[in-house]
Design an enzyme around this catalytic site. Structure first.
Site, PDB file in Angstrom:
ATOM      1  N   GLY A  47      55.838  33.714  23.427  1.00 40.24           N
ATOM      2  CA  GLY A  47      55.584  35.004  22.724  1.00 40.24           C
ATOM      3  C   GLY A  47      56.239  35.414  21.483  1.00 40.24           C
ATOM      4  CD  GLU A 102      61.560  36.850  25.714  1.00 46.25           C
ATOM      5  OE1 GLU A 102      60.448  36.681  25.252  1.00 46.25           O
ATOM      6  OE2 GLU A 102      61.379  36.624  27.289  1.00 46.25           O
ATOM      7  CG  ASP A 103      57.736  38.488  23.863  1.00 45.89           C
ATOM      8  OD1 ASP A 103      58.618  38.480  24.678  1.00 45.89           O
ATOM      9  OD2 ASP A 103      56.835  37.737  23.779  1.00 45.89           O
ATOM     10  CG  ASP A 106      57.851  44.450  31.793  1.00 44.87           C
ATOM     11  OD1 ASP A 106      58.054  45.639  32.741  1.00 44.87           O
ATOM     12  OD2 ASP A 106      56.732  44.333  31.655  1.00 44.87           O
ATOM     13  CG  PHE A 155      49.573  44.315  29.710  1.00 43.95           C
ATOM     14  CD1 PHE A 155      50.431  43.621  30.575  1.00 43.95           C
ATOM     15  CD2 PHE A 155      48.788  43.807  29.098  1.00 43.95           C
ATOM     16  CE1 PHE A 155      50.531  42.342  30.282  1.00 43.95           C
ATOM     17  CE2 PHE A 155      48.792  42.393  29.141  1.00 43.95           C
ATOM     18  CZ  PHE A 155      49.823  41.807  29.686  1.00 43.95           C
ATOM     19  CB  VAL A 156      51.679  46.157  24.669  1.00 44.19           C
ATOM     20  CG1 VAL A 156      52.171  47.581  24.840  1.00 44.19           C
ATOM     21  CG2 VAL A 156      53.088  45.255  24.977  1.00 44.19           C
ATOM     22  CG  ASP A 162      49.677  35.871  26.586  1.00 40.03           C
ATOM     23  OD1 ASP A 162      50.656  36.141  26.775  1.00 40.03           O
ATOM     24  OD2 ASP A 162      48.805  35.155  27.544  1.00 40.03           O
TER      25      ASP A 162
HETATM   26  P1  5GP Z   1      60.316  40.473  32.271  1.00 34.63           P
HETATM   27  O1  5GP Z   1      60.826  39.425  33.054  1.00 34.63           O
HETATM   28  O2  5GP Z   1      61.291  41.190  31.665  1.00 34.63           O
HETATM   29  O3  5GP Z   1      59.427  41.326  33.168  1.00 34.63           O
HETATM   30  O4  5GP Z   1      59.203  39.961  31.381  1.00 34.63           O
HETATM   31  C1  5GP Z   1      59.277  39.322  30.388  1.00 34.63           C
HETATM   32  C2  5GP Z   1      57.943  38.568  29.968  1.00 34.63           C
HETATM   33  O5  5GP Z   1      56.759  39.233  30.825  1.00 34.63           O
HETATM   34  C3  5GP Z   1      57.790  38.714  28.469  1.00 34.63           C
HETATM   35  O6  5GP Z   1      58.309  37.537  27.762  1.00 34.63           O
HETATM   36  C4  5GP Z   1      56.117  38.444  28.404  1.00 34.63           C
HETATM   37  O7  5GP Z   1      55.751  37.291  28.352  1.00 34.63           O
HETATM   38  C5  5GP Z   1      55.689  39.100  29.744  1.00 34.63           C
HETATM   39  N1  5GP Z   1      55.374  40.655  29.749  1.00 34.63           N
HETATM   40  C6  5GP Z   1      56.011  41.852  30.012  1.00 34.63           C
HETATM   41  N2  5GP Z   1      55.355  42.739  29.702  1.00 34.63           N
HETATM   42  C7  5GP Z   1      54.404  42.503  29.104  1.00 34.63           C
HETATM   43  C8  5GP Z   1      53.528  43.433  28.267  1.00 34.63           C
HETATM   44  O8  5GP Z   1      53.411  44.404  28.402  1.00 34.63           O
HETATM   45  N3  5GP Z   1      52.488  42.533  27.585  1.00 34.63           N
HETATM   46  C9  5GP Z   1      52.468  41.285  27.751  1.00 34.63           C
HETATM   47  N4  5GP Z   1      51.411  40.514  27.043  1.00 34.63           N
HETATM   48  N5  5GP Z   1      53.242  40.387  28.271  1.00 34.63           N
HETATM   49  C10 5GP Z   1      54.191  41.249  29.005  1.00 34.63           C
END
Ligand code: 5GP
Length: 179
Positions: A47, A102-103, A106, A155-156, A162
């Site tokens: 991402g 990181e993109d 969350d 959710f974006v 993606d």
């Molecule tokens: P975390 O471990 O912080 O919950 O999530 C990190 C990963 O989850 C991100 O690198 C991404 O791949 C995915 N992710 C989390 N939130 C979103 C969202 O709103 N949209 C998308 N497309 N991917 C997300």
């Protein structure tokens, strides 16, 4: 104002807004690392690639670019936060200054895992730069040194993000209505 042809998408951040925020991050990072040697940008596949390409072109300091690939095991309570490295770094980061890119953050679980893993390799420093921050969904506290945009809990997709491998190439970031 930009409009999407796709009714399931609501644009939250236009291409112009993204460019402006990325270049501001680039200025900030270039200033902070102006007198720092051995900067390694670590981009988390897949991402963050779009973000990293744009950000790196805004940097005025020298750096090495490397990639780490990960796969998250699942979204159930037990499997959350379990991450598998699918492609490791090629660069040895021992004694180097790492900037992890990181993109989106969350829950923070992925970043938490990555930071723990990278710290075992004895870098001189590690900082974190993310484009999108969703603090409302955080489960673990993770340090964020540079942040592009803070967003509400939706959710974006787009700009590398993606939904089932779709939408990564959108030039804007949009909320996806999944129904
Ligand atoms: P975390 O471990 O912080 O919950 O999530 C990190 C990963 O989850 C991100 O690198 C991404 O791949 C995915 N992710 C989390 N939130 C979103 C969202 O709103 N949209 C998308 N497309 N991917 C997300």
């Amino acid at each position: 104002m930009e409009y999407s042809q796709d009714n399931s998408l609501e644009i939250l951040l236009s291409e112009e807004e993204i460019i402006a925020r990325v270049s501001r991050l680039g200025e900030e990072i270039s200033r902070d690392y102006a007198n720092v040697d051995d900067l390694v940008l670590v981009s988390v596949l897949r991402g963050s690639v779009y973000f990293v390409v744009d950000l790196s072109r805004c940097l005025t300091v020298p750096f090495t670019l490397d990639f780490i690939g990960i796969n998250k095991y699942g979204n159930t309570k037990d499997s959350m936060g379990i991450v598998r490295i699918t492609k490791d770094l090629d660069v040895n980061i021992s004694g180097k200054n790492v900037l992890l890119l990181e993109d989106i953050v969350d829950t923070g679980l992925t970043l938490n895992y990555l930071l723990k893993n990278l710290r075992t390799r004895n870098p001189l420093s590690i900082r974190v730069c993310i484009f999108l921050d969703m603090p409302g969904r955080r489960i673990v506290d993770v340090p964020v040194d540079y942040r592009g945009v803070e967003m509400q809990d939706v959710f974006v997709v787009g700009y590398g993000l993606d939904y089932q491998e779709r939408y990564r190439n959108l030039k804007y970031i949009a909320a996806l209505k999944k129904d």
